[in-house]
Design an enzyme around this catalytic site. Structure first.
Site, PDB file in Angstrom:
ATOM      1  N   ALA A  13     -13.908  88.951  33.005  1.00  0.00           N
ATOM      2  CA  ALA A  13     -15.235  89.548  33.062  1.00  0.00           C
ATOM      3  C   ALA A  13     -16.308  88.587  33.547  1.00  0.00           C
ATOM      4  O   ALA A  13     -17.410  89.016  33.890  1.00  0.00           O
ATOM      5  CB  ALA A  13     -15.615  90.087  31.680  1.00  0.00           C
ATOM      6  N   GLY A  16     -12.825  84.826  38.130  1.00  0.00           N
ATOM      7  CA  GLY A  16     -11.519  85.255  38.624  1.00  0.00           C
ATOM      8  C   GLY A  16     -10.765  84.080  39.184  1.00  0.00           C
ATOM      9  O   GLY A  16     -11.341  83.020  39.472  1.00  0.00           O
ATOM     10  N   ASP A 231      -5.695  92.533  31.314  1.00  0.00           N
ATOM     11  CA  ASP A 231      -5.487  91.093  31.177  1.00  0.00           C
ATOM     12  C   ASP A 231      -4.985  90.698  29.795  1.00  0.00           C
ATOM     13  O   ASP A 231      -4.193  89.767  29.647  1.00  0.00           O
ATOM     14  CB  ASP A 231      -6.747  90.303  31.557  1.00  0.00           C
ATOM     15  CG  ASP A 231      -8.013  90.762  30.859  1.00  0.00           C
ATOM     16  OD1 ASP A 231      -7.944  91.572  29.917  1.00  0.00           O
ATOM     17  OD2 ASP A 231      -9.105  90.296  31.259  1.00  0.00           O
ATOM     18  N   THR A 232      -5.383  91.439  28.757  1.00  0.00           N
ATOM     19  CA  THR A 232      -4.907  91.104  27.418  1.00  0.00           C
ATOM     20  C   THR A 232      -3.426  91.413  27.277  1.00  0.00           C
ATOM     21  O   THR A 232      -2.702  90.696  26.568  1.00  0.00           O
ATOM     22  CB  THR A 232      -5.711  91.846  26.346  1.00  0.00           C
ATOM     23  OG1 THR A 232      -7.107  91.648  26.578  1.00  0.00           O
ATOM     24  CG2 THR A 232      -5.372  91.341  24.956  1.00  0.00           C
ATOM     25  N   GLY A 396      -9.187  81.009  27.662  1.00  0.00           N
ATOM     26  CA  GLY A 396     -10.179  79.958  27.832  1.00  0.00           C
ATOM     27  C   GLY A 396     -10.697  79.395  26.523  1.00  0.00           C
ATOM     28  O   GLY A 396     -11.035  78.209  26.439  1.00  0.00           O
TER      29      GLY A 396
END
Length: 477
Positions: A13, A16, A231-232, A396
């Protein structure tokens, strides 16, 4: 196939990346090809994604990839979409989930359809930006097909239309019990029957890149594969778990906190606790709660002109803990804007001292996130019946040592931090499995555990202080 190289397009979000992943028996190596910012753009009062800019960066990343790629997979954040007209052309830039167009829409839809029907069908946490509520606020007069963001990019790469199932499970329109679109909800919402495309699963080959893409990137005949395109889902597939009694926190702009199950939890208690059942790799269920995550810190840094984060974290580590607290999931923190001012005002209303320095604001954010992690972990265990021995914090946020330590202390559980690039790894490993380079989910996780740098944080005690703080925020059951 004994080894191969795959490209992973991973769109978060706020940023990228395009990564190349070389996979061999006992080895997985990631190489960054391109990294870029993902900045929303406000036009005419509406917050949009710069989808064409993102696509251009994807092409640039593929152009930098080595020859002989076996395939490429695309994952991104959930819920947002692009609309195609009947000729396959994009109808406007996709709207950002933080846009205000859905203000009040969720409440109206819930009142019309009822919470029981919505949760029994989709099993989703009630969040105002879920796709179902965005559609209720959208103009669909020119819409022929809805494509979620990874599916839209795959369409531009291949010309093939479809919806990958793990991401489709975040829309509120997928029946969580059988993994198909809910025709009942479509009818009740008066949505066009053909709006939602055919479903596909991770591991399926979507198609080969179009001639113009091949000419621009230099990868003729490159196959595009479906991965866990939420993505999760990819991140959880790369959790380096060695036991079934694990929980995960996929920590970035959002913290996705939960456990992996074989079947959804659709009880009234689960609905009241606002837990979500999303699709995972191999038909698993990601039973979790969305927590606001490092968005709070990201917006503070932006408001401060992007100061040095490691220095701020080092300073925040010496600030006395649990003095200033916020509820990270308060809706006031959802939009972009002056986050430090909102945090100070929230502290004041809650009876906590306002942060007087940037380090105090950072410590307030991280203490509060650790408490939110603790609450979600405990409720996930209680509602699912799954005991938790260890928490894997990936993404992250795993680089944030202070957050990892505070989460271990708050939860009273060991926290294993890493890998940072869990989503890209999960994306690559899903492709490697489809090509027969490696075996199933357990082998994928074992490979991550054996090859990626991990750090372990043990709880240091002081549970009574965390319990008292949780009670002050209303986070204790």
């Amino acid at each position: 196939m004994s080894e191969a190289t795959f490209a992973a397009v991973d769109l978060g979000a706020s940023s990228g990346r395009v990564m190349a992943g070389r996979v061999r028996p006992g080895s997985v190596e990631l190489t960054e090809l391109r990294r870029f910012a993902n900045r929303p753009v406000r036009v005419g009062g509406t917050l949009h994604w710069d989808i064409l800019g993102l696509y251009g960066n994807v092409l640039d990343g593929l152009r930098a990839a080595p020859p002989g790629l076996a395939s490429v997979g695309v994952d991104s954040w959930a819920v947002d979409y692009g609309l195609l007209d009947t000729a396959g052309r994009l109808v406007g830039n996709p709207v950002h989930y933080r846009d205000s167009r859905t203000d009040g829409v969720m409440e109206r839809v819930r009142a019309e359809l009822g919470d029981d029907l919505l949760y029994r069908t989709s099993g989703l946490q009630f969040l105002p930006f879920n796709t179902i509520y965005q559609l209720a606020a959208d103009d669909l007069s020119r819409a022929g097909t809805l494509l979620l963001i990874p599916d839209l990019l795959a369409y531009w790469l291949t010309g093939e239309i479809g919806a990958e199932r793990t991401n489709a499970s975040t829309t509120g329109l997928l029946d969580v019990r059988d993994g198909t679109w809910s025709r009942g909800l479509l009818a009740k919402l008066d949505l066009p029957a053909g709006l939602l495309p055919p479903l596909r699963d991770p591991g399926q080959v979507i198609g080969t890149v179009r001639a113009d893409v091949a000419a621009e990137t230099g990868h003729a005949g490159l196959r595009v594969a479906a991965v866990g395109s939420h993505d999760t889902a990819s991140a959880v597939a790369a959790v380096p778990a060695t036991t079934g009694r694990f929980a995960y926190i996929s920590c970035g702009t959002w913290s996705l906190v939960g456990v992996e199950l074989d079947a959804p939890v659709l009880t009234e208690a689960s609905r009241e606790a606002n837990f979500t059942n999303e699709g995972g790799i191999d038909g698993k269920v990601r039973y979790l709660r969305n927590v606001m995550g490092l968005w709070l810190l990201q917006e503070c840094l932006r408001s401060w002109g992007d100061p040095d984060l490691p220095a701020l974290l080092a300073e925040a580590a010496h600030v006395p803990g649990l003095r200033r607290l916020i509820d990270p999931d308060d809706p006031e923190f959802l939009p972009p804007g002056d986050m430090p001012a909102r945090i100070a005002a929230h502290c004041r209303r809650r009876g906590f001292p306002e942060p007087a320095t940037r380090a105090e604001t950072v410590r307030c954010v991280l203490d509060s996130l650790a408490l939110a992690h603790r609450a979600a972990l405990r409720e996930a265990s209680r509602l699912s019946g799954r005991e938790i021995d260890v928490v894997h914090l990936v993404g992250g946020g795993s680089r944030n040592d202070l957050l990892c330590r505070l989460t271990a202390d708050a939860a009273g559980l060991p926290v294993v931090a890493g890998p940072v690039e869990a989503t890209a790894l999960g994306n690559v490993l899903a492709q490697a499995r489809a090509h027969g380079v490696i075996g199933g989910l357990a082998e994928s996780r074992a490979l991550v555990a054996a090859t990626q740098p991990l750090r372990r944080w043990e709880p240091s005690g002081g549970e009574s202080a965390w319990t008292a703080a949780a009670a002050r925020l209303g986070l204790e059951p």
